[in-house]
Scaffold this motif. Structure first.
Motif, PDB file in Angstrom:
ATOM      1  N   ARG A  89       3.846  -4.345   1.276  1.00  0.00           N
ATOM      2  CA  ARG A  89       4.609  -3.371   0.658  1.00  0.00           C
ATOM      3  C   ARG A  89       3.793  -2.577  -0.527  1.00  0.00           C
ATOM      4  O   ARG A  89       4.092  -1.561  -0.995  1.00  0.00           O
ATOM      5  CB  ARG A  89       5.723  -4.067  -0.404  1.00  0.00           C
ATOM      6  CG  ARG A  89       7.016  -4.342   0.588  1.00  0.00           C
ATOM      7  CD  ARG A  89       7.982  -4.901  -0.184  1.00  0.00           C
ATOM      8  NE  ARG A  89       8.269  -4.166  -1.680  1.00  0.00           N
ATOM      9  CZ  ARG A  89       8.731  -2.850  -1.839  1.00  0.00           C
ATOM     10  NH1 ARG A  89       9.486  -2.290  -0.669  1.00  0.00           N
ATOM     11  NH2 ARG A  89       9.050  -2.640  -2.952  1.00  0.00           N
ATOM     12  N   THR A  90       2.603  -3.021  -0.818  1.00  0.00           N
ATOM     13  CA  THR A  90       1.758  -2.387  -2.041  1.00  0.00           C
ATOM     14  C   THR A  90       0.418  -2.163  -1.496  1.00  0.00           C
ATOM     15  O   THR A  90       0.175  -1.310  -2.368  1.00  0.00           O
ATOM     16  CB  THR A  90       1.669  -3.543  -3.103  1.00  0.00           C
ATOM     17  OG1 THR A  90       0.858  -4.776  -2.658  1.00  0.00           O
ATOM     18  CG2 THR A  90       3.039  -4.140  -3.884  1.00  0.00           C
ATOM     19  N   ARG A  91       0.214  -2.317  -0.322  1.00  0.00           N
ATOM     20  CA  ARG A  91      -1.300  -1.692  -0.152  1.00  0.00           C
ATOM     21  C   ARG A  91      -1.049  -0.723   1.018  1.00  0.00           C
ATOM     22  O   ARG A  91      -0.464  -0.817   2.041  1.00  0.00           O
ATOM     23  CB  ARG A  91      -2.223  -3.097   0.540  1.00  0.00           C
ATOM     24  CG  ARG A  91      -2.438  -4.239  -0.721  1.00  0.00           C
ATOM     25  CD  ARG A  91      -3.055  -3.489  -1.885  1.00  0.00           C
ATOM     26  NE  ARG A  91      -4.646  -3.302  -1.362  1.00  0.00           N
ATOM     27  CZ  ARG A  91      -5.285  -4.573  -1.442  1.00  0.00           C
ATOM     28  NH1 ARG A  91      -5.098  -5.661  -2.103  1.00  0.00           N
ATOM     29  NH2 ARG A  91      -6.702  -4.428  -1.222  1.00  0.00           N
ATOM     30  N   THR A 112       0.313  -0.397   5.547  1.00  0.00           N
ATOM     31  CA  THR A 112       0.985   0.586   6.046  1.00  0.00           C
ATOM     32  C   THR A 112       0.140   1.161   7.364  1.00  0.00           C
ATOM     33  O   THR A 112       0.694   1.263   8.380  1.00  0.00           O
ATOM     34  CB  THR A 112       1.219   1.616   5.150  1.00  0.00           C
ATOM     35  OG1 THR A 112       1.568   1.096   3.933  1.00  0.00           O
ATOM     36  CG2 THR A 112       2.610   2.458   5.736  1.00  0.00           C
ATOM     37  N   VAL A 113      -0.939   1.597   6.916  1.00  0.00           N
ATOM     38  CA  VAL A 113      -1.776   2.175   8.183  1.00  0.00           C
ATOM     39  C   VAL A 113      -2.349   1.306   9.206  1.00  0.00           C
ATOM     40  O   VAL A 113      -2.315   1.423  10.197  1.00  0.00           O
ATOM     41  CB  VAL A 113      -3.275   2.903   7.505  1.00  0.00           C
ATOM     42  CG1 VAL A 113      -4.276   3.436   8.257  1.00  0.00           C
ATOM     43  CG2 VAL A 113      -2.851   3.786   6.543  1.00  0.00           C
ATOM     44  N   GLY A 132      -7.156   5.123   4.167  1.00  0.00           N
ATOM     45  CA  GLY A 132      -7.599   3.708   3.995  1.00  0.00           C
ATOM     46  C   GLY A 132      -6.915   3.319   2.573  1.00  0.00           C
ATOM     47  O   GLY A 132      -7.427   2.197   2.277  1.00  0.00           O
ATOM     48  N   GLY A 133      -6.270   3.947   1.802  1.00  0.00           N
ATOM     49  CA  GLY A 133      -5.729   3.437   0.667  1.00  0.00           C
ATOM     50  C   GLY A 133      -6.541   3.902  -0.634  1.00  0.00           C
ATOM     51  O   GLY A 133      -6.417   3.144  -1.497  1.00  0.00           O
ATOM     52  N   VAL A 134      -7.656   4.617  -0.613  1.00  0.00           N
ATOM     53  CA  VAL A 134      -8.315   4.975  -1.689  1.00  0.00           C
ATOM     54  C   VAL A 134      -7.614   6.165  -2.492  1.00  0.00           C
ATOM     55  O   VAL A 134      -6.935   7.025  -2.013  1.00  0.00           O
ATOM     56  CB  VAL A 134      -9.670   5.749  -1.349  1.00  0.00           C
ATOM     57  CG1 VAL A 134     -10.407   6.236  -2.659  1.00  0.00           C
ATOM     58  CG2 VAL A 134     -10.421   4.531  -0.462  1.00  0.00           C
ATOM     59  N   ALA A 135      -7.629   5.831  -3.699  1.00  0.00           N
ATOM     60  CA  ALA A 135      -6.866   7.062  -4.601  1.00  0.00           C
ATOM     61  C   ALA A 135      -7.477   8.024  -4.791  1.00  0.00           C
ATOM     62  O   ALA A 135      -8.689   7.985  -5.122  1.00  0.00           O
ATOM     63  CB  ALA A 135      -6.457   6.410  -6.059  1.00  0.00           C
TER      64      ALA A 135
END
Lengths: 317, 496
Positions: free
Chosen positions: A11-13, A17-18, A255-258
């Motif tokens: 849910r948080t990463r 999801t990817v 990939g989740g990088v902000a």
């Protein structure tokens, strides 16, 4: 991990999801196309992932440090032709390899110095070097593709035990960059600088040097990417890597990088690159128009980041 | 009073459990200039923010032109004619002066486009009224000097038909000559019936232009007199006459032969602070007091090599004088900066990393993450940091706990001089007590500490030596023996 921590992770990463999307696409393709699970196709996919993934590793460090590097696509073109020309001129492919990585490193270093010493915004600086590097590649080749088929090219087209050399490089570099980012002082400084540069500076971090370092790494990896791409095609075209920066940035974001800096994982970036490579492969196998590829990748980026930011909002409230 | 323009009764306000205003009564009539004075944290800003609709009040009533009113937001207060000019000016620097003057209320012609000629003409009229006819209304606001921008802000207030003007330290960044020009405008506005609340820390200005002086202390009005019946000493007594909120701590005397850790000789930067000279000895706690803008943070930056030294010299026993913050930490200095959110925390990073970050810069490249976690655990216990574990991101912690983590960062680097810039700012009483105790213990063990504080009782309780800055100048350097609040405040208000 217990069940609830798995749910929390998913849910948080954004990586999660990817990763879920990646597995879905993988399973879907396994059933949709009899060619997908063949060795030949898989090694094609591995190649497609490799260059985007390698260049994305550097880009991820830049974005985590709060910057952006638009010049990587052009560096790919310039370093490919540099590798071809230098190895032809000297007769030594090893010098060609050094030249390709060296030219990338030099442009990355120049980006870093312009950004930190002249305080030009990273977007503008790398937009400028994007143009300069592409122009230089066209200038030195007069716009003509260069033959590139010596053993240096083997890094791009070769296989070891059926696995493309460049994929092995991707795996090795991922481990290396991951160790750098999580276990070394300089790597953690990258996160600190992207998170709050003022606080990082006041805590004794050399912010300028950290920024120069990440741009240099990004340039070097883009240089390596150019060598591999040129080698794979055994032909160094000065227009190689045109628009590549967008795939690379998409992989990093997936990939989740902000984009605002300070957050992101190296493993996630490779997952992002893999999803993009797999999607591209899917369109070929399913015989869908290549134009749909481009549209779909755009949609996937928006979907993944959107889902993530919705989750994050409910998490923060 | 029936002719009051504004009459506030029993205004109360709390932030969390912290009561900032306890029933403030305040009146102002048209054509009156009232100076609002008080120490930092006395509640001045909170009070005027309530008047201008920026903050809701918890209790009390406000009568505006004789009618009871609630201003829901600044827009409502603006429409009524209450205009608050903040210390940080709010002009949009990329827009022209005239666009700034009429922002949100451009005159449009029949075409629907902005009528630039009419706009310029009205702007000139307004600028002339504030004695600034020389400012071209078509230039960018950002190209004007601070003083000119201030005057444009006042012209903007006139454009909105100001009836009550609140000036928050309007002269803080003006030269005396520019300030004089500003006062001329203020007197002119007063003659035209505008009421003015004037917040300042400069007594000479207060006596020069105000009709009445209201002093706040700890959220209460402790003095409200016509200026003719007021003296400088009387105001200082009003401002400080509070009992200590904590007992004076036990301060060991520093012997004159204790080794010198840092020696500053007539150091100054380019214009904000200096010259300052002092010796800092082993185990000494030097408390620096001064009003906001006196150059305290600048002095710490100068000593840590973050701000370039223009004149003077700094000496350290090992001869190393840092040229930037990285070198400062490496040479045994540690800085807890002012502004926890913007300058202190690395918000997304873990508690363990926030503690270890400075220490890391001195060691090799490969990190021992396990050791960093136990380092955090050590400080969690000794400082009483409340958290869910070393991996928790620091942004999830309360302000006081965040401050303790940054404090732990300083201690983890094992400095020989600790620089603390407002170490107890925005932390609760309990955390304050913890931090005081830590500072005392560290000094007893031989660490030298330089701390900056706006809270006078804190300085007097904690420091072994007190330095006072006033407009960048060092106006006091004395051992903290028999010093009173009065002595220190007099130095802080001194015309150096």
């Amino acid at each position: 991990m217990t069940g609830s921590t798995v749910v929390r992770f998913v849910r948080t990463r954004r990586e999660a999801t990817v990763l879920a999307m990646l597995i879905l696409v993988f399973i879907g393709l396994t059933f949709a196309s009899e060619f997908f699970l063949t060795g030949r196709n898989l090694s094609n996919v591995a190649r497609q992932i490799s260059v985007v993934g390698i260049v994305a590793l550097g880009q991820a460090l830049v974005i985590i440090a709060g910057g952006i590097d638009l010049s990587v696509g052009s560096v790919i073109g310039l370093s490919a032709v540099t590798a071809a020309i230098v190895s032809a001129m000297t007769g030594m492919p090893s010098v060609g390899i050094a030249g390709a990585i060296g030219i990338g490193m030099a442009i990355g270093f120049a980006n870093g110095v312009l950004i930190t010493k002249l305080r030009i915004n990273p977007f503008i600086t790398t937009l400028g070097t994007l143009s300069i590097a592409r122009g230089a590649a066209l200038l030195i080749t007069n716009g003509n593709p260069q033959r590139f088929d010596n053993w240096a090219a083997y890094l791009g087209y070769g296989k070891i035990a059926g696995v493309p050399v460049q994929f092995i490089l991707l795996v090795a570099l991922t481990i290396l960059v991951w160790l750098f980012a999580t276990r070394t002082r300089w790597g953690r400084n990258v996160y600190a600088v992207g998170d709050n540069a003022r606080a990082a500076r006041l805590a004794g971090i050399d912010v300028a040097r950290t920024r120069i370092l990440v741009f240099t790494v990004s340039g070097s990896l883009a240089g390596l990417g150019g060598l591999l791409l040129g080698g794979m095609l055994t032909n160094a075209n000065p227009n190689l890597g045109l628009g590549y920066e967008l795939d690379v940035i998409a992989a990093v974001i997936l990939g989740g990088v902000a984009l605002s800096g300070g957050r992101g994982s190296i493993g996630g970036v490779v997952i992002g690159a893999a999803l993009i490579g797999l999607l591209r492969n899917a369109f070929v196998l399913l015989n869908v128009s290549g134009y749909w590829q481009t549209i779909t990748i755009g949609l996937v980026v928006i979907l993944a980041v959107g889902a993530d930011s919705l989750n994050r909002r409910s998490e923060e409230d | 009073m029936t002719d009051c323009l504004l009459s506030a009764r029993g205004i109360a306000k709390s932030f969390d459990q912290n009561r900032v205003l306890h029933g403030v009564d305040f009146d102002i009539s048209a054509g009156e200039v009232v100076a609002l004075l008080g120490e930092n944290g006395a509640g001045k800003s909170t009070f005027v923010n309530i008047l201008s609709g920026a903050l809701p009040r918890d209790g009390g009533t406000i009568r505006w032109s004789g009618e009871e009113t609630v201003f829901r937001d600044t827009r409502a207060a603006l429409d009524a004619g209450i205009i608050h000019i903040h210390q940080e000016l709010s002009l949009i620097s990329s827009l022209s002066v005239m666009e700034n003057l009429f922002i949100g209320d451009y005159m449009t012609g029949r075409s629907g486009f902005i009528d630039r000629k009419a706009l310029a003409a009205r702007a000139r009229e307004l600028l002339a009224r504030v004695g600034a006819a020389h400012i071209d209304p078509r230039v960018e606001a950002g190209s004007l000097s601070t003083a000119e921008q201030q005057i444009v802000e006042i012209a903007k207030a006139l454009a909105r038909n100001a009836r009550l003007l609140i000036l928050d330290e309007p002269t803080a960044s003006l030269t005396p000559h520019e300030a004089e020009a500003l006062f001329a405008i203020v007197r002119d506005l007063r003659a035209n019936g505008v009421a003015i609340i004037f917040i300042s820390h400069r007594f000479d200005e207060v006596f020069a232009i105000s009709d009445r002086v209201v002093v706040l202390r700890d959220g209460r009005v402790v003095g409200d007199r016509p200026v003719a019946e007021t003296t400088r000493a009387g105001i200082i007594a009003d401002m400080t006459g509070r009992a200590f909120t904590f007992d004076a701590l036990d301060r060991p005397a520093i012997s004159a032969d204790a080794p010198i850790r840092l020696k500053a000789e007539a150091i100054a930067d380019k214009g904000r602070v200096g010259p300052v000279s002092f010796d800092l000895r082993k185990g000494e706690i030097l408390g620096i007091f001064g009003l906001v803008g006196a150059g305290r943070t600048e002095l710490l930056e100068l000593l840590c090599g973050i701000r370039p030294l223009a004149v003077g010299s700094i000496m350290r026993p090992d001869g190393v004088v840092p040229g930037n913050s990285t070198e400062a930490w490496k040479s045994g200095l540690a800085l807890l900066p002012e502004g926890r959110k913007t300058n202190g925390i690395l918000p997304s990073l873990s508690l363990a990393e926030n503690v270890a970050v400075a220490k890391r810069q001195k060691s090799g490249g490969i990190l021992d993450l396990g050791a960093e976690k136990s380092l955090f655990a050590r400080f969690r216990d000794s400082l009483g940091i409340v958290s869910s574990g070393p991996d928790q991101p620091i942004r999830r912690l309360s302000g006081g706990n965040q401050q303790k983590v940054i404090f732990a960062r300083c201690l983890a680097s094992e400095p020989d001089i600790l620089f603390l810039d407002e170490p107890t700012h925005g932390v609760d009483v309990r955390t304050k007590a913890d931090i005081y105790k830590q500072i005392q213990d560290l000094a007893k063990k031989g660490m030298s500490v330089i701390f900056v504080s706006s809270e006078l009782p804190e300085v007097l309780a904690l420091a072994s030596t007190v330095m006072v800055l006033s407009r960048g100048r060092q106006t006091m350097l004395a051992a903290n023996q028999g010093l009173t609040e009065n002595d220190v405040l007099t130095a802080a208000f001194a015309q150096a």
